[in-house]
Write an enzyme that holds these catalytic residues in place. Structure first.
Site, PDB file in Angstrom:
ATOM      1  N   GLY A  79      85.672  83.752  14.053  1.00 52.83           N
ATOM      2  CA  GLY A  79      85.333  85.180  13.996  1.00 52.83           C
ATOM      3  C   GLY A  79      83.863  85.445  14.221  1.00 52.83           C
ATOM      4  N   LEU A  80      83.242  84.575  15.006  1.00 50.13           N
ATOM      5  CA  LEU A  80      81.829  84.739  15.367  1.00 50.13           C
ATOM      6  C   LEU A  80      80.911  84.897  14.147  1.00 50.13           C
ATOM      7  CD1 LEU A  80      81.949  87.048  18.555  1.00 50.13           C
ATOM      8  CD2 LEU A  80      81.930  84.565  18.439  1.00 50.13           C
ATOM      9  N   CYS A 137      85.218  88.399  23.378  1.00 55.41           N
ATOM     10  CA  CYS A 137      85.275  89.050  22.070  1.00 55.41           C
ATOM     11  C   CYS A 137      85.736  90.487  22.275  1.00 55.41           C
ATOM     12  CB  CYS A 137      83.911  89.003  21.393  1.00 55.41           C
ATOM     13  SG  CYS A 137      82.611  89.373  22.525  1.00 55.41           S
ATOM     14  N   LYS A 171      80.584  83.153  30.240  1.00 60.59           N
ATOM     15  CA  LYS A 171      81.686  82.286  29.812  1.00 60.59           C
ATOM     16  C   LYS A 171      82.977  83.087  29.761  1.00 60.59           C
ATOM     17  CE  LYS A 171      83.073  79.113  26.152  1.00 60.59           C
ATOM     18  NZ  LYS A 171      82.632  78.451  24.910  1.00 60.59           N
ATOM     19  N   ILE A 197      86.326  77.015  30.155  1.00 58.60           N
ATOM     20  CA  ILE A 197      86.847  78.257  29.617  1.00 58.60           C
ATOM     21  C   ILE A 197      86.644  78.301  28.095  1.00 58.60           C
ATOM     22  CG2 ILE A 197      88.665  78.692  31.330  1.00 58.60           C
ATOM     23  CD1 ILE A 197      90.619  77.135  29.563  1.00 58.60           C
ATOM     24  N   THR A 199      88.528  79.262  24.346  1.00 58.15           N
ATOM     25  CA  THR A 199      89.792  78.745  23.785  1.00 58.15           C
ATOM     26  C   THR A 199      91.002  79.567  24.249  1.00 58.15           C
ATOM     27  OG1 THR A 199      89.369  80.069  21.831  1.00 58.15           O
ATOM     28  CG2 THR A 199      88.745  77.760  21.714  1.00 58.15           C
ATOM     29  N   GLY A 223      90.427  71.427  22.440  1.00 57.29           N
ATOM     30  CA  GLY A 223      90.726  70.000  22.407  1.00 57.29           C
ATOM     31  C   GLY A 223      91.635  69.561  23.547  1.00 57.29           C
ATOM     32  N   GLY A 249      86.674  72.145  27.881  1.00 59.04           N
ATOM     33  CA  GLY A 249      88.034  72.198  27.351  1.00 59.04           C
ATOM     34  C   GLY A 249      88.634  70.806  27.275  1.00 59.04           C
ATOM     35  N   GLY A 271      82.976  70.244  23.187  1.00 57.59           N
ATOM     36  CA  GLY A 271      83.096  71.092  21.998  1.00 57.59           C
ATOM     37  C   GLY A 271      83.716  70.357  20.829  1.00 57.59           C
TER      38      GLY A 271
END
Ligand SMILES: Cc1cc2nc3c(=O)[nH]c(=O)nc-3n(C[C@H](O)[C@H](O)[C@H](O)COP(=O)(O)O)c2cc1C
Length: 309
Positions: A79-80, A137, A171, A197, A199, A223, A249, A271
């Protein structure tokens, strides 16, 4: 061996990295801003670091649990959560200015104007080499994410471009009907590079408790499970845009990274695989070097987009 890459060839200053391995937004160190790295961690071995998405004001984030591990990936709904731009500029950026690696700040707002305000606020701050605009977002005025509408993603890009002298990376989200259309719009609006990309929307349920894995119910899948989705996005977009693409990714090894280069990425971000395990960045880099050596390749540029079909 030449691993250097310019991720912003159409920007007057360019964005030169000594190698193509970067961190991805929100996953670097314990807080997404590089906290708690082991003493003496060789930052200069990274091509660049991307810091957590920062918003105009501090955010608490979504309800717990925010992260769940799955058999082949992770679900998250952070949630940033972040301390807000003023705190980041005051408390974190001064340190970055002394780091031997380019630092890229990820930014996001809830309105188009907020993206522009953030870019304006960052202007002139030492220690920030480029912006990564996170359009994944929700737009509070329209509901959908900015990156789900090509014209809105383009407007955000254009407004940021207008007020910053830094290279602008955008992004993109995979949660769209056609990512190629969004990529084209954003490139035309002035993006220097694209990160592909973010998620993939997903969820998981514990059938015993009947509760979702993630407090927010829906989360973002990351993942290895998402790697084929990310690769396909890079491949499709690389065919139609001229600006460099940064692939992200499911990268865990050098071989994963090589797949992204072959599909058309000029750089990669790592990531989830590096959450709590920053050595993974170095292992990915070592794996790339090893693969290039074994194939007798001297320059990374010889591999980018070299997929044989
Ligand atoms: C815990 C966590 C936090 C993340 N935070 C952000 C973020 O702040 N901004 C962003 O653009 N992406 C964020 N992401 C997405 C990653 O940067 C990346 O695009 C995605 O996880 C896919 O890469 P991976 O499979 O290597 O993790 C986050 C991912 C995770 C797992």
């Amino acid at each position: 061996m030449d691993l250097a890459v310019n991720l912003a060839p159409r920007h007057p200053k360019g964005l030169w990295l000594t190698n193509s391995v970067m961190t991805s937004a929100g996953t670097f160190g314990a807080d997404g801003y590089g906290a708690g790295l082991p003493e003496g961690f060789p930052l200069n071995d990274l091509g660049a670091v991307v810091m957590k998405t920062t918003t105009p004001h501090s955010r608490q984030g979504n309800p717990e649990p925010q992260l769940a591990q799955l058999p082949a990936g992770w679900l998250n709904s952070i949630g940033l959560a972040n301390p807000g731009i003023e705190a980041v500029i005051r408390e974190k950026a001064p340190l970055w200015a002394s780091w031997p690696v380019p630092v890229i700040l990820s930014i996001a707002g809830e309105r188009v104007e907020e993206f522009q305000e953030l870019a304006r606020r960052v202007e002139g701050t030492l220690g920030i080499a480029a912006l990564e605009v996170n359009v994944s977002c929700p737009n509070v005025e329209g509901g959908l994410e900015f990156g789900q509408r090509p014209e809105l993603a383009a407007e955000v890009t254009h407004r940021v471009r207008q007020v910053t002298s830094l290279p602008v990376i955008v992004k993109l989200t995979p949660n769209v009907t056609d990512i190629v259309e969004v990529a084209r719009a954003v490139e035309a609006a002035g993006a220097d590079a694209l990160t592909l990309i973010n998620t993939v929307v997903g969820m998981g349920i514990d059938p015993t408790t009947r509760r979702p894995f993630i407090g927010n119910v829906l989360g973002g899948l990351s993942g290895p499970a998402m790697k084929p989705v990310a690769l396909a996005a890079v491949y499709r977009v690389a065919k139609v845009v001229r600006v460099p693409i940064i692939g992200v990714g499911g990268i865990v090894t050098g071989a994963d990274a090589m797949e992204f280069f072959l599909a058309g990425a000029s750089a990669v971000q790592v990531g989830s695989a590096a959450l709590g395990r920053p050595q993974v960045y170095l292992r990915v880099l070592a794996g790339i070097v090893e693969a290039m050596e074994s194939q007798g390749v001297q320059e990374l540029s010889q591999i980018i987009g070299a997929l044989q079909t």
